[in-house]
Design a protein around this motif. Structure first.
Motif, mmCIF file in Angstrom:
data_model
loop_
_atom_site.group_PDB
_atom_site.id
_atom_site.type_symbol
_atom_site.label_atom_id
_atom_site.label_comp_id
_atom_site.label_asym_id
_atom_site.label_seq_id
_atom_site.Cartn_x
_atom_site.Cartn_y
_atom_site.Cartn_z
ATOM 1 N N GLY A 160 -6.491 -4.504 3.785
ATOM 2 C CA GLY A 160 -6.766 -5.841 4.273
ATOM 3 C C GLY A 160 -7.956 -6.458 3.558
ATOM 4 O O GLY A 160 -7.953 -7.649 3.207
ATOM 5 N N SER A 161 -8.980 -5.643 3.331
ATOM 6 C CA SER A 161 -10.170 -6.116 2.613
ATOM 7 C C SER A 161 -9.803 -6.551 1.198
ATOM 8 O O SER A 161 -10.225 -7.620 0.727
ATOM 9 N N ALA A 162 -9.007 -5.730 0.512
ATOM 10 C CA ALA A 162 -8.618 -6.032 -0.863
ATOM 11 C C ALA A 162 -7.775 -7.302 -0.930
ATOM 12 O O ALA A 162 -8.004 -8.173 -1.772
ATOM 13 N N ALA A 163 -6.792 -7.414 -0.026
ATOM 14 C CA ALA A 163 -5.909 -8.583 -0.020
ATOM 15 C C ALA A 163 -6.704 -9.858 0.272
ATOM 16 O O ALA A 163 -6.484 -10.907 -0.354
ATOM 17 N N ALA A 164 -7.644 -9.784 1.221
ATOM 18 C CA ALA A 164 -8.416 -10.963 1.610
ATOM 19 C C ALA A 164 -9.303 -11.455 0.473
ATOM 20 O O ALA A 164 -9.410 -12.662 0.234
ATOM 21 N N VAL A 165 -9.945 -10.539 -0.243
ATOM 22 C CA VAL A 165 -10.818 -10.930 -1.356
ATOM 23 C C VAL A 165 -9.985 -11.472 -2.514
ATOM 24 O O VAL A 165 -10.298 -12.506 -3.106
#
Length: 493
Positions: A160-165
């Protein structure tokens, strides 16, 4: 999508200090982007009211002397406890859990003025490499393969962190890395992620998976942003017995790009059978880029690398089975409905059977097995000895004058969601280049350095000496500048 969300942390910091933009404007732009991106499954607990309150507070103290993160909107991985905000570790067993305390890392970020947009999706209890074990459902990679509309994994567990950034929903995010859970998703989504030395960031208030391996770190749009975030996240914490009492340098100030005279090692054991030619080529190109920047490239040997995955998948489940014993339905989180006559044993059994997903159950069972009386020496103790040998390999290489080690970050580009879920061993192989760094407690960073034939991002990993994150970030900065990677996913969500 607003151009504001595409800003990097360094750019936004400077614009905020000059009064060219307000934190409220930045935050509102991110909140709008998040609401329009539900298809990515990145944000699982949105906190718009809290975010705007924090943004207003940041605007009230803005100016040239404001802290480095004052007014910067961030996403927080669901593994970090955030006071009064759901913190579930993407697990059904923590349904409804809202901590009465704040993790040390998020406390430090908020003290420096950062704004929390919400909580980010992840694999359940950080156990996974594809963000498909979450109780919230899958996170989805914003990148697509060529003209295909097939959904790809953003990696795990910090998917989720990777997708959001990568999708510009936030300016940066927190992640955690137990066996590659910052670096692998960073590589799959074309962003930068660093796992610092074990003990550099406090683990207090971060829901535990494997305590001797877990480490928090930043996920950001480039190396400079990672350096800014990392400095805010680091520092000694007396509440964490493994936290190092060391001064935190100004990582951003160390980004000169000058690596003349540095020695970069290329480990022969990382040339795996069946490695895609594109990964091999990118690795070779990365070495050439560092050589052209003035570094000396040498071949090195890390002979115990072949035993890293088996050792990791004994040690990590063993620690998980111990850590997850606390989730029993007694004090907090989910409690199963009991039949008449059920006692406390039945409550434990039903709660854990309902609350833990299949992958968590698998690892708890494996961990309990390797710690059991008849198998402790055969598996767990042997794995600990292998871990010592892996750590010694790195120590010997660094003692010979190597400053950093260059490897691939992942054995492939992002793969389709659902492709490897039926074969846990195949999924575990995604960690082949990253687990050694956790076993040895070293810092490692993933930098996007190219794309495959279908246009998907590929990352290279740099492994540094313990406690020398500044030097590692500077080498990564030189690699970033040489590769010139600026590709972004086309918006389809």
């Amino acid at each position: 999508m607003s151009e504001l969300t595409k800003m990097k942390i360094g750019e936004a910091r400077d614009a905020l200090r000059k009064g060219e933009v307000t934190s409220v404007e930045l935050t509102e732009a991110c909140l709008s982007a998040i609401d329009a991106a539900d298809a990515l499954g990145a944000f699982v607990h949105k906190t718009p009211d809290l975010a705007l309150d924090m943004a207003r507070a940041a605007d009230a103290k803005r100016g040239p002397d404001a802290p480095s993160l004052n007014g910067i909107p961030l996403g927080i991985k669901d593994l970090f406890c955030t006071k009064g905000v759901a913190s579930q570790a993407a697990s059904k067993i923590l349904d409804g859990f809202k901590p009465e305390y704040e993790s040390t890392v998020t406390t430090q970020l908020f003290e420096r003025g950062a704004v929390m947009l919400g909580k980010l999706n992840m694999d359940e209890f950080a156990m996974g490499s594809s963000n498909e074990t979450s109780t919230y459902g899958n996170a989805v990679n914003p990148w697509r393969k060529g003209n295909s509309d097939e959904a790809l994994t953003p990696g795990g567990s910090s998917g989720g962190s990777a997708a959001a950034v990568a999708a510009d929903l936030c300016l940066g995010a927190t992640g955690t890395d137990t066996g590659g859970s910052i670096r692998q998703p960073a590589a799959f989504t074309g962003i930068t992620g660093i796992k610092p030395t074990y003990g550099r960031c406090s683990r207090w208030g971060i829901i535990a998976f494997a305590s001797s391996l877990d480490q928090a770190g930043p996920m950001a749009k480039d190396v400079r942003d990672a350096a800014i975030l990392l400095e805010a996240m680091c520092g000694h914490d007396p509440k964490d017995s493994t936290s190092a009492d060391l001064a935190v340098p100004d990582f951003e100030a160390m980004l000169t790009g000058d690596i003349k005279g540095k020695t970069i090692g290329i480990p022969r054991e990382y040339r795996m059978d069946g490695m895609p030619e594109e990964i091999e080529t990118l690795w070779s190109q990365g070495a050439d880029m560092l050589r052209d920047a003035g570094a000396r490239i040498v071949d090195i040997s890390l002979p115990h690398t072949r035993y890293a995955l088996p050792a990791y998948y004994v040690i990590a489940p063993a620690e998980a089975s111990s850590n997850l014993a606390r989730y029993d339905g007694v004090r907090y989180g989910r409690r199963a409905k009991l039949a008449q006559g059920d006692g406390i044993t039945e409550m434990y059994e039903k709660t854990r059977a309902e609350g833990f997903g299949p992958e968590v159950q698998r690892r708890v069972m494996v961990g309990t097995y390797v710690l059991s009386a008849g198998f402790y020496d055969a598996y767990y103790n042997r794995a600990r000895k292998v871990r010592t040998l892996i750590k010694r390999d790195f120590e010997e290489v660094f003692a010979d004058g190597v400053d950093a080690i260059l490897t691939p970050a992942t054995p492939s580009a992002a793969f389709p969601l659902g492709m490897e879920m039926d074969d846990p061993v195949q999924m575990y192989l995604n960690d082949v280049f990253t687990v050694t760094v956790n076993l040895a407690g070293l810092p490692g960073i993933s930098v996007p350095a190219g794309t495959d034939a279908t246009g998907l991002p590929l990352g290279l990993q740099l492994i540094g000496r313990p406690w020398e994150e500044g030097d590692l970030l500077n080498t990564a900065y030189a690699l970033e500048r040489a590769s010139g990677f600026v590709a972004k996913p086309d918006r389809w969500w």
